[in-house]
Design a protein around this motif. Structure first.
Motif, short mmCIF file in Angstrom:
data_model
loop_
_atom_site.label_atom_id
_atom_site.label_comp_id
_atom_site.label_asym_id
_atom_site.label_seq_id
_atom_site.Cartn_x
_atom_site.Cartn_y
_atom_site.Cartn_z
N VAL A 1 0.76 -1.32 0.35
CA VAL A 1 -0.08 0.28 0.22
C VAL A 1 1.28 1.17 0.11
CG1 VAL A 1 -1.99 -1.10 1.18
CG2 VAL A 1 -0.05 -0.03 2.56
N PHE A 2 0.41 2.72 -0.52
CA PHE A 2 1.41 3.66 -0.90
C PHE A 2 0.56 4.23 0.30
CE2 PHE A 2 0.26 3.31 -5.27
CZ PHE A 2 2.05 2.67 -5.28
N TRP A 3 -0.58 4.59 1.13
CA TRP A 3 -1.06 4.63 2.49
C TRP A 3 -2.00 4.03 3.28
CZ3 TRP A 3 -6.12 6.33 3.76
CH2 TRP A 3 -6.06 7.15 4.16
N ARG A 4 -1.75 4.14 4.00
CA ARG A 4 -3.37 3.17 5.02
C ARG A 4 -3.75 4.12 6.24
NH1 ARG A 4 -3.23 -1.57 8.61
NH2 ARG A 4 -5.04 -2.38 7.74
N GLU A 5 -5.05 3.72 6.89
CA GLU A 5 -5.09 4.87 7.71
C GLU A 5 -6.64 3.87 8.38
OE1 GLU A 5 -5.52 7.82 10.35
OE2 GLU A 5 -4.15 8.17 8.45
N VAL A 6 -6.47 3.70 9.79
CA VAL A 6 -7.30 2.21 10.64
C VAL A 6 -7.46 3.52 11.50
CG1 VAL A 6 -7.01 0.09 11.80
CG2 VAL A 6 -5.67 0.26 10.13
N GLY A 7 -8.85 3.36 11.91
CA GLY A 7 -9.76 3.79 13.25
C GLY A 7 -11.58 4.58 12.83
N PRO A 8 -11.84 5.14 13.72
CA PRO A 8 -13.12 5.14 13.62
C PRO A 8 -13.65 6.06 12.21
CG PRO A 8 -12.30 6.35 15.55
CD PRO A 8 -11.10 5.78 14.86
N ALA A 9 -14.92 5.57 12.25
CA ALA A 9 -14.88 6.02 10.46
C ALA A 9 -14.58 7.89 10.01
CB ALA A 9 -16.88 5.62 10.51
N SER A 10 -15.06 8.56 11.19
CA SER A 10 -15.32 9.75 10.96
C SER A 10 -13.90 9.68 9.75
CB SER A 10 -15.95 10.56 12.04
OG SER A 10 -15.06 10.13 12.99
#
Length: 115
Positions: free
Chosen positions: A80-89
């Motif tokens: 992946v070039f970029w990844r984010e994990v967490g709450p929807a907002s």
């Protein structure tokens, strides 16, 4: 208690608006199901500029978003070039903030044009 209920309603409204914004940008959503017909996740995918953006919503507090090369398995990418994990907002806001025309952190080299 009333303020936390109001906060949940506000978050749901903003998440709904963020999902609509993703659809407006070209995301297509599916909802893969298990053998019992239960939704496993809501998955949005958008291919553009030789990259693929993916958003997987497993719940309001469990969202994964990624930008990857087009040759990757969108549900289990190895790169992946970029990844984010967490709450929807938070995750949806981060996806919406990504530039459309390049990958964050990538070196953009101008192309030489000859006359």
């Amino acid at each position: 208690m009333a303020s936390s209920a109001a906060s949940r309603v506000s978050t749901a409204a903003s998440t709904d608006a963020q999902l609509r914004a993703l659809v407006a940008r070209g995301f297509r959503f599916i909802d893969p199901r298990d053998d019992n017909g239960d939704v496993l996740a809501v998955v949005g995918v958008r291919a553009h500029h030789n990259i693929v953006d993916v958003v997987r919503l497993h719940g309001e507090d469990e969202v994964v978003a990624a930008r990857m090369p087009p040759d990757q398995d969108v549900l289990a990418p190895r790169q992946v070039f970029w990844r984010e994990v967490g709450p929807a907002s938070e995750v949806l806001a981060a996806m919406l903030a990504l530039p459309d025309d390049h990958t964050p952190g990538a070196l953009l080299v101008p192309t030489r044009v000859s006359a």
